[in-house]
Motif scaffolding. Structure first.
Motif, PDB file in Angstrom:
ATOM      1  N   SER A  46       0.852  -1.176   0.000  1.00 34.72           N
ATOM      2  CA  SER A  46       0.000   0.000   0.000  1.00 34.72           C
ATOM      3  C   SER A  46       0.888   1.225   0.000  1.00 34.72           C
ATOM      4  O   SER A  46       1.782   1.329   0.830  1.00 34.72           O
ATOM      5  N   SER A  48       0.629   5.728  -1.003  1.00 33.79           N
ATOM      6  CA  SER A  48      -0.313   6.806  -1.277  1.00 33.79           C
ATOM      7  C   SER A  48      -0.534   7.007  -2.772  1.00 33.79           C
ATOM      8  O   SER A  48      -1.328   7.838  -3.170  1.00 33.79           O
ATOM      9  N   LEU A  51      -2.702   0.961  -4.224  1.00 35.84           N
ATOM     10  CA  LEU A  51      -2.431  -0.344  -3.645  1.00 35.84           C
ATOM     11  C   LEU A  51      -1.883  -1.241  -4.758  1.00 35.84           C
ATOM     12  O   LEU A  51      -1.961  -0.901  -5.931  1.00 35.84           O
ATOM     13  N   GLN A 144     -12.761  -3.665  -6.316  1.00 31.72           N
ATOM     14  CA  GLN A 144     -11.480  -4.074  -6.897  1.00 31.72           C
ATOM     15  C   GLN A 144     -11.396  -5.585  -7.078  1.00 31.72           C
ATOM     16  O   GLN A 144     -10.773  -6.061  -8.001  1.00 31.72           O
TER      17      GLN A 144
ATOM     18  N   ALA B 291      -6.604   8.950   0.032  1.00 31.99           N
ATOM     19  CA  ALA B 291      -5.927   8.983  -1.276  1.00 31.99           C
ATOM     20  C   ALA B 291      -6.738   8.297  -2.360  1.00 31.99           C
ATOM     21  O   ALA B 291      -6.640   8.662  -3.544  1.00 31.99           O
ATOM     22  N   TRP B 292      -7.580   7.326  -1.968  1.00 30.81           N
ATOM     23  CA  TRP B 292      -8.273   6.557  -3.010  1.00 30.81           C
ATOM     24  C   TRP B 292      -9.277   7.388  -3.800  1.00 30.81           C
ATOM     25  O   TRP B 292      -9.755   6.946  -4.837  1.00 30.81           O
ATOM     26  N   THR B 300      -5.223   0.266  -8.581  1.00 26.68           N
ATOM     27  CA  THR B 300      -5.762  -0.662  -7.596  1.00 26.68           C
ATOM     28  C   THR B 300      -6.110   0.076  -6.299  1.00 26.68           C
ATOM     29  O   THR B 300      -5.297   0.830  -5.784  1.00 26.68           O
ATOM     30  N   GLY B 301      -7.318  -0.150  -5.812  1.00 30.54           N
ATOM     31  CA  GLY B 301      -7.753   0.477  -4.570  1.00 30.54           C
ATOM     32  C   GLY B 301      -8.530   1.755  -4.782  1.00 30.54           C
ATOM     33  O   GLY B 301      -9.087   2.308  -3.830  1.00 30.54           O
ATOM     34  N   GLY B 323       3.578  11.315   0.335  1.00 31.84           N
ATOM     35  CA  GLY B 323       2.711  10.203   0.702  1.00 31.84           C
ATOM     36  C   GLY B 323       3.102   9.516   1.987  1.00 31.84           C
ATOM     37  O   GLY B 323       2.538   8.470   2.328  1.00 31.84           O
ATOM     38  N   SER B 324       4.055  10.072   2.729  1.00 33.14           N
ATOM     39  CA  SER B 324       4.486   9.436   3.980  1.00 33.14           C
ATOM     40  C   SER B 324       5.053  10.496   4.903  1.00 33.14           C
ATOM     41  O   SER B 324       5.359  11.619   4.483  1.00 33.14           O
ATOM     42  N   LEU B 342      -1.137  12.929   1.074  1.00 32.42           N
ATOM     43  CA  LEU B 342      -2.176  11.929   1.338  1.00 32.42           C
ATOM     44  C   LEU B 342      -1.472  10.708   1.913  1.00 32.42           C
ATOM     45  O   LEU B 342      -0.625  10.116   1.257  1.00 32.42           O
ATOM     46  N   PHE B 343      -1.829  10.341   3.149  1.00 30.76           N
ATOM     47  CA  PHE B 343      -1.000   9.407   3.905  1.00 30.76           C
ATOM     48  C   PHE B 343      -1.666   8.072   4.174  1.00 30.76           C
ATOM     49  O   PHE B 343      -1.119   7.241   4.887  1.00 30.76           O
ATOM     50  N   ASN B 344      -2.865   7.882   3.648  1.00 27.63           N
ATOM     51  CA  ASN B 344      -3.552   6.605   3.801  1.00 27.63           C
ATOM     52  C   ASN B 344      -4.575   6.533   2.667  1.00 27.63           C
ATOM     53  O   ASN B 344      -5.034   7.568   2.189  1.00 27.63           O
ATOM     54  N   SER B 345      -4.944   5.334   2.269  1.00 33.15           N
ATOM     55  CA  SER B 345      -5.984   5.214   1.243  1.00 33.15           C
ATOM     56  C   SER B 345      -7.304   5.752   1.772  1.00 33.15           C
ATOM     57  O   SER B 345      -8.018   6.478   1.084  1.00 33.15           O
ATOM     58  N   ASN B 347      -9.253   6.732   5.922  1.00 31.72           N
ATOM     59  CA  ASN B 347      -8.912   7.522   7.097  1.00 31.72           C
ATOM     60  C   ASN B 347      -7.514   7.161   7.576  1.00 31.72           C
ATOM     61  O   ASN B 347      -7.085   6.008   7.476  1.00 31.72           O
ATOM     62  N   LYS B 364      -2.084  -1.884   7.722  1.00 32.19           N
ATOM     63  CA  LYS B 364      -2.276  -2.376   6.351  1.00 32.19           C
ATOM     64  C   LYS B 364      -1.323  -1.710   5.355  1.00 32.19           C
ATOM     65  O   LYS B 364      -1.741  -1.240   4.294  1.00 32.19           O
ATOM     66  N   GLY B 365      -0.068  -1.666   5.741  1.00 33.36           N
ATOM     67  CA  GLY B 365       0.937  -1.149   4.815  1.00 33.36           C
ATOM     68  C   GLY B 365       1.226   0.328   4.972  1.00 33.36           C
ATOM     69  O   GLY B 365       2.274   0.805   4.535  1.00 33.36           O
ATOM     70  N   PHE B 366       0.308   1.090   5.595  1.00 33.56           N
ATOM     71  CA  PHE B 366       0.554   2.525   5.791  1.00 33.56           C
ATOM     72  C   PHE B 366       1.252   2.710   7.144  1.00 33.56           C
ATOM     73  O   PHE B 366       0.662   3.180   8.112  1.00 33.56           O
TER      74      PHE B 366
END
Lengths: 156, 594
Positions: A46, A48, A51, A144, B291-292, B300-301, B323-324, B342-345, B347, B364-366
């Motif tokens: 994941s 920003s 994904l 997705q 971010a989504w 994807t996402g 992004g981080s 934007l730091f998460n897909s 919230n 979850k990866g963030f």
């Protein structure tokens, strides 16, 4: 494993699997066991910028998989599709404007005419895996990962 | 057959619900006039508003519709109506879009219409206000979403603790120049949501829940035209100021987007993201989650239904994208004038999960999300380069979301994080004494601190009330302002005035555990993740509510710096927060461009 009663179409048929061939022929047409897919298998990363689908997910696209999870609070009482989530959802993002879906969800379409009743029991969905963005033409719901379910089984 | 009958009964319930809605519309079945802005609205002189008159339940037969402002026909004040049409309430409307009220003072609007030979009339009164002299170059509006007074108390206890009844220290938001109580109701209901209340702060106008920057009574009815009112970001941009929004939620969520958007339904986040890019509404600094909504549907996402790449669009307008937390820290804030982070897909994660638990299953990866302090500091550093000043909204969004989930530890630790961001805003205000800092909730929650819990004892045996409520054992040895241990030997007893049925175990849940889940349209207490000896508390909400809900209690506002004396009063309506800001900034749209 108890088969989940799937609404009107199956209500009088003892709530068996959706695919009648599985029962009437005496053998499962998918003799090879479906590949088990877990929520943690869906995404490889994941960021920003987006994904990333996992290699496993990509390689299984188009084949029959089985996946365990929970049915999210539904949009309406009888469903021709529902959202499968890793954990029980306490809110209904369909109806609560405060709520958002998590990223790792799977949209489950039921086959022609089949309907499901909502349940909070853990369930297992078996069917063909679809991967990639898709907008539901009726609800506008963007997904997705999807499974076109051959069967939905209750695990408790 | 049982399932079949259940499905039929549910379908019947849905039909009855629809019928009930129809009945509520029919209650008003006699012809009635509605005017936007509503009665007793206060309007900033020169601010752009849509003036709208509806004649409802008229079957489209209204004629001789006369609209006057202080006795002068509207056509002579504003010209001909710019749009006309039908309303969802079996009526017709006329709207004068983009008009301004220029003369400070009272305005009386009278409307009369003839429906089937019967004359219907309505009169409303407005107050047109002009901002006073400029007192502040900058305004930082800090909204703790759902920052009920008890969350401030609980955060002070967890962060500072007490000795012999006196606090060992205070929060940043406790040490301000002035305090007042804010009332939060909207035009159509007692209890507000975050869209309606943030819209009141951003525009000076209350509306109905779910709507932002537009007047409506029922945002869920499609095919209606909302009457827009200008918001603080549009005004600040017209004044040549820089603007920014910072939030720990999706940046398209209600509170941050109310600062710039005009939309009937807050859930329409793709449209909100698109509006965020419109030149007249586009903040210079945008930091948060979600971010989504910026990714093309081919990514994807993505939650978008089209292939628009909004991140690329912003980059095309000169925005640096990060992004981080690491990328945010590397931004050269002295040279960047526009920043999108934007730091998460979806919230962002609560402070507890970002910096304490750090569970991969939750993140979850963030796993490199910035603190609200880091986002606030970066936003101020970028925006403060504009000599014309800036407007910045900073939201501690997850206080509310964790209160809904009745996870008070996460809500209160996020309150401490929010308070440390307040400290950064106050430090900036101290440099030149030209900045107003406002700290306020958008609405309350039914949370209450009613005692303490000795966690060495099971269930209710550990509960202490009155003289048995021994002081909690929170400690902050490392001096970071956060308790060293989230759940020490003695913690707080937190109760809720409204709640679904749930299991109360008086324990911190390192893995979040939802209070209730929906089963067959009914919220049922969730035992997963709760201690064996947990008490089943019967819900006092309607059965479809799986979460604690907002309350209508007044909320505390504290303000600091230039122009804060505006709040030197006991009780403040939420729309007055807007006027405090424009008054501090001396924003006079009649002077813009002169």
């Amino acid at each position: 494993m108890a088969a989940l009663c799937l609404g009107l179409a199956m209500a009088l048929a003892g709530c068996a699997a959706l695919d009648p061939a599985a029962d009437s022929s005496g053998r499962d047409p998918r003799a090879a066991a479906p590949e088990a897919l877990r929520f943690s298998d869906l995404y490889a990363g994941s960021t920003s910028r987006g994904l990333a689908f996992s290699e496993k997910l990509r390689s299984l696209a188009g084949s029959v998989v089985s996946m365990k999870g929970f049915m999210a609070p539904p949009l309406k009482p009888a469903l021709d599709f529902f959202v499968l989530t890793a954990q029980p959802m306490s809110v209904c993002p369909f109806c609560d404007t405060d709520a958002s879906w998590p990223a790792d969800i799977v949209l489950v379409y039921l086959k022609d005419g089949a309907l499901a009743s909502p349940t909070t029991a853990p369930i297992q969905v078996t069917g063909a895996l679809e991967v990639g963005s898709h907008t539901d033409p009726v609800t506008g719901f963007v997904s997705q990962v999807r499974i076109v379910a051959d069967r939905v089984d209750m695990l408790e | 057959m049982r399932k079949l009958s259940k499905i039929l009964s549910l379908a019947l319930a849905v039909m009855m619900a629809a019928g009930a809605q129809g009945a509520s519309l029919a209650e008003d079945a006699s012809p009635s006039i509605r005017i936007f802005p509503v009665d007793r609205a206060t309007i900033l002189a020169g601010a752009v508003v849509d003036f709208k008159v509806e004649v409802n339940y008229s079957g489209g037969t209204a004629d001789d519709v006369a609209v006057t402002l202080d006795g002068v026909p509207a056509v002579d004040v504003f010209g001909a109506a710019t749009s006309e049409g039908i309303t969802p309430e079996d009526g017709t409307y006329a709207m004068w879009e983009g008009v301004t009220f220029t003369r400070p003072g009272a305005v009386e609007v009278s409307v009369s219409a003839n429906v089937n030979g019967i004359t219907t009339e309505k009169t409303v009164a407005y107050t047109v206000l002009e901002a006073g002299e400029k007192k502040a170059r900058n305004v930082i509006l800090m909204i703790g979403d759902g920052l009920a007074q008890p969350t401030r108390t609980a955060a002070r206890i967890m962060s500072k603790n007490l000795t012999e009844g006196r606090f060992n220290g205070y929060l940043n938001m406790d040490v301000m120049d002035v305090a007042t109580l804010v009332t939060t109701s909207g035009i159509a209901a007692l209890v507000t949501d975050s869209a309606n209340s943030a819209s009141a702060y951003a525009t000076g106008h209350k509306t109905a829940n779910n709507a932002m920057g537009v007047y409506t009574y029922n945002p869920n009815v499609d095919d209606q035209v909302g009457a827009k009112v200008e918001n603080i970001i549009e005004l600040a941009k017209r004044a040549g100021m820089s603007t920014g929004i910072v939030s720990t939620s999706e940046i398209t969520d209600a509170t941050p987007s109310a600062m710039f958007t005009h939309i009937l339904k807050r859930s329409n986040m793709q449209a909100i993201a698109d509006q965020m890019f419109l030149e007249g509404q586009r903040p210079d600094v945008i930091l948060g989650g979600g971010a989504w909504w910026f990714w093309p549907s081919t990514t994807t996402g993505s939650k978008r239904a089209d292939e628009r790449d909004l991140i690329a669009d912003f980059e095309g307008e000169g925005y640096a994208f990060v992004g981080s937390a690491t990328e945010l820290a590397a931004v050269d804030t002295a040279s960047a004038s526009r920043l999108l982070g934007l730091f998460n897909s979806g919230n962002m994660s609560p402070y507890v999960d970002k910096f304490i638990e750090k569970s991969p299953d939750i993140l979850k990866g963030f796993d490199d999300q910035p603190s609200l302090m880091a986002m606030t500091k970066a936003a101020i550093d970028v925006l403060s380069q504009n000599e014309e000043g800036f407007f910045l909204m900073v939201e501690g969004a997850l206080i509310d979301k964790q209160e809904h989930a009745m996870d008070w530890e996460r809500a209160v630790v996020d309150t401490i994080e929010f308070d440390q961001a307040v400290g950064i805003a106050k430090d900036f205000a101290d440099i030149n004494d030209d900045t107003l800092v406002i700290v306020v909730a958008d609405h309350s929650h039914s949370i209450s601190v009613y005692g303490t819990i000795d966690t060495s004892k099971p269930g209710l045996e550990g509960l202490g009330v009155y003289e048995n409520a021994k002081f909690p054992t929170y400690a902050d040895e490392d001096g970071d302002g956060f308790p060293d241990v989230i759940s020490p030997d003695i913690t707080l007893a937190i109760g809720w005035g409204n709640h679904p049925s749930y299991y109360e175990d008086f324990r911190y849940h390192a893995v979040p555990s939802a209070p209730a889940v929906i089963v067959d349209d009914v919220a049922v207490a969730n035992a997963n993740g709760r201690a064996e000896d947990a008490l089943l508390i019967a819900g006092n909400l309607t059965p479809e509510q799986p979460q604690e809900v907002h309350s209508a209690d007044d909320v505390t506002l504290t303000a600091y710096g230039a122009g804060s004396s505006y709040f030197n009063k006991t009780l403040t309506d939420n729309t007055e927060v807007f006027f405090a800001m424009v008054n501090a900034l001396g924003l006079n749209p009649l002077e813009f461009g002169k």
